[in-house]
Write a protein that holds these residues in place. Structure first.
Motif, PDB file in Angstrom:
ATOM      1  N   ASN A  94      31.262  43.679  47.766  1.00  0.00           N
ATOM      2  CA  ASN A  94      30.309  43.769  46.651  1.00  0.00           C
ATOM      3  C   ASN A  94      31.105  44.183  45.425  1.00  0.00           C
ATOM      4  N   ALA A  95      32.063  43.319  45.051  1.00  0.00           N
ATOM      5  CA  ALA A  95      33.120  43.708  44.127  1.00  0.00           C
ATOM      6  C   ALA A  95      32.621  44.003  42.723  1.00  0.00           C
ATOM      7  N   PRO A  96      32.970  45.183  42.186  1.00  0.00           N
ATOM      8  CA  PRO A  96      32.698  45.472  40.778  1.00  0.00           C
ATOM      9  C   PRO A  96      33.794  44.875  39.892  1.00  0.00           C
ATOM     10  N   PHE A  97      33.397  44.407  38.721  1.00  0.00           N
ATOM     11  CA  PHE A  97      34.318  43.858  37.729  1.00  0.00           C
ATOM     12  C   PHE A  97      34.063  44.641  36.451  1.00  0.00           C
ATOM     13  N   ILE A  98      35.004  45.519  36.074  1.00  0.00           N
ATOM     14  CA  ILE A  98      34.781  46.485  34.999  1.00  0.00           C
ATOM     15  C   ILE A  98      35.596  46.083  33.773  1.00  0.00           C
ATOM     16  N   VAL A  99      34.921  45.945  32.650  1.00  0.00           N
ATOM     17  CA  VAL A  99      35.576  45.593  31.390  1.00  0.00           C
ATOM     18  C   VAL A  99      35.378  46.750  30.404  1.00  0.00           C
ATOM     19  N   PHE A 100      36.473  47.469  30.094  1.00  0.00           N
ATOM     20  CA  PHE A 100      36.397  48.585  29.167  1.00  0.00           C
ATOM     21  C   PHE A 100      36.490  48.103  27.719  1.00  0.00           C
TER      22      PHE A 100
END
Length: 479
Positions: free
Chosen positions: A255-261
């Motif tokens: 359930n992969a998170p994809f985080i864009v700061f």
């Protein structure tokens, strides 16, 4: 596909199922049957088990260099037949030919990698602290293995398990997914051609997985299970393995998170999102599932991603210019449809896609959703389709908490230009792998696997062969 085997492969021979049963293989782009393959029952699995057990002792004594050279020859044959194998994979699984060719290269690389690892199996030794004994350590094959592979990467998941088993000196029974048995049967033929002795690899295609696999796991002669598939099935197999204390490796759901700061390079982030989401039409356990984008970039990221996703060409994988093939079947598509409908009903906006096309096959368009509610079902369900769900955040601690708020922990993706933040957030994520400013993590030379309910053990890399080896300690008195 007239030359592709359709029988069971047991003891080095191609044989029909004992009861004569067969099962159809469908083309997901048309729904048409492209082949019928043998449908094994319990009697067939017992014959495969007998063949594997009988071959184990001699195969374990085979020189590591011999095992290595078999794998190397198989690697070269696979590459020589790239187009043939790619067409076969596209026919039974649906992925575009360009992706199928990429998978052939990826699959072959596992054989090359483990051909090199076969000759590097080492042990150890030394004087024990009390000075009375010397310790000699050797590493030995765990024994006959049951390998169960999924349909989404039908060739690569086979080589990722078969490669280390051959290198370690283990015999095998391979049970491929019923949707995609042809790639596994073709792989068995290649290994036979490469010189693999009879009985080392046995392939049992079946639509009766529970009936076939449970007796093997409970019987005591299979000593290793390597499974890739859903977490629910993995739990069942773990329970079945407990009676005989079968050693297990589990590569389960994600359930992969994809985080864009806020300091991310947006071009890199969108490129990474396309790779992490759209590889294999999103039908990958490593696929980005939940897109957490800083609120300062949320609108622009969504716009760019929708533009890229909307430009993808959907159609049969054999057609030139197609980027996105069909999902594996109508059941898989219905699941994706339901998740999108649920998200929209909870307030999500559809930026692109979201409508099921009419006509044959199990196609679903690349879809981008924004303003997704945290309680939407697709937030805690592995989507396994071309759907990107975008949520926004403002605080680092908040996004790490939300990213980790799942029973799965396979992979996470982090996009930031700050070194300190990159390392800090990556270390805080409860996952087995992190893509840092990249949307692609899989590589035969790297250990693949997760934590929590995403699995047990690792595949690939230098540690991949460890799953198929046991230590033996020999105490030698000092005289």
């Amino acid at each position: 596909m007239t030359d592709t085997p359709t029988q069971l492969f047991i003891g080095g021979a191609w044989v029909d199922a004992a009861d004569g049963a067969t099962m159809p293989v469908d083309d997901p782009a048309t729904g048409e049957i492209i082949a019928h393959v043998a449908d094994a029952g319990v009697k067939d699995s017992r014959l495969a088990e007998d063949a594997a057990v009988q071959a184990q002792e001699e195969w374990a004594r085979t020189a590591p260099r011999v095992r290595s050279e078999i794998l190397r020859r198989a690697y070269e044959i696979i590459l020589d037949r790239t187009d043939e194998l790619a067409h076969l994979m596209t026919a039974e699984m649906g992925k575009p030919l360009a992706e199928a060719r990429g998978e052939v290269a990826y699959a072959a690389e596992f054989f090359r990698w483990f051909s090199e690892e076969a000759v590097r199996i080492d042990g150890g030794g030394g004087l024990l602290p009390d000075g009375r004994n010397r310790m000699l350590l050797s590493r030995r094959p765990v024994g006959p293995c049951l390998l169960i592979t999924p349909w989404n990467f039908p060739l690569a998941m086979g080589t990722r398990k078969i490669g280390p088993a051959i290198a370690a000196g283990c015999t095998m029974i391979l049970k491929p997914a019923p949707q995609t048995p042809l790639s596994s049967l073709a792989l068995a033929a290649i290994l036979k051609e490469a010189g693999l002795p009879d009985g080392v690899l046995n392939v049992v295609t079946t639509s009766r997985a529970g009936e076939v696999c449970e007796p093997l796991l409970r019987g005591g002669r299979i000593r290793k299970l390597s499974f890739t598939g859903s977490t629910n099935v993995g739990r069942l197999l773990l329970a079945q393995s407990a009676d005989a204390v079968v050693r297990t490796s589990m590569e389960l759901g994600g359930n992969a998170p994809f985080i864009v700061f806020e300091d991310a390079d947006l071009d890199k982030a969108v490129d990474g999102a396309m790779a992490a989401k759209m590889r294999n039409m999103g039908e990958a356990c490593t696929a980005a599932n939940r897109f957490f984008v800083h609120s300062s970039l949320g609108e622009e990221f969504g716009r760019r991603l929708a533009e890229r996703m909307g430009a993808l060409v959907v159609g049969p994988g054999t057609r030139d210019g197609v980027d996105v093939g069909p999902l594996i079947d109508r059941t898989g598509r219905a699941k994706v449809e339901d998740l999108v409908v649920d998200a929209v009903e909870r307030g999500a906006r559809v930026l692109v896609g979201g409508r099921t096309p009419e006509g044959p096959g199990s196609f679903y368009p690349p879809t981008v959703l924004t303003d997704v509610a945290p309680d939407s079902r697709l937030m805690d369900t592995e989507i396994f389709g071309p759907v990107a769900a975008i949520l926004t955040f403002d605080d680092e601690d908040e996004v790490v908490r939300r990213a980790n708020d799942t029973p799965w922990g396979l992979v996470g993706y982090v996009f930031t230009e700050g070194l300190d933040r990159a390392l800090r957030v990556s270390e805080r994520l409860e996952v087995g792998m992190v893509g840092l400013n990249t949307g692609l993590v899989s590589n035969p030379a790297a250990p693949f696997g997760g934590v929590k309910q995403s699995g047990l053990g690792r595949e690939g890399g230098r540690v991949g062969i460890d799953e198929f080896l046991e230590y033996q300690y020999l105490a030698v008195p000092v005289r």
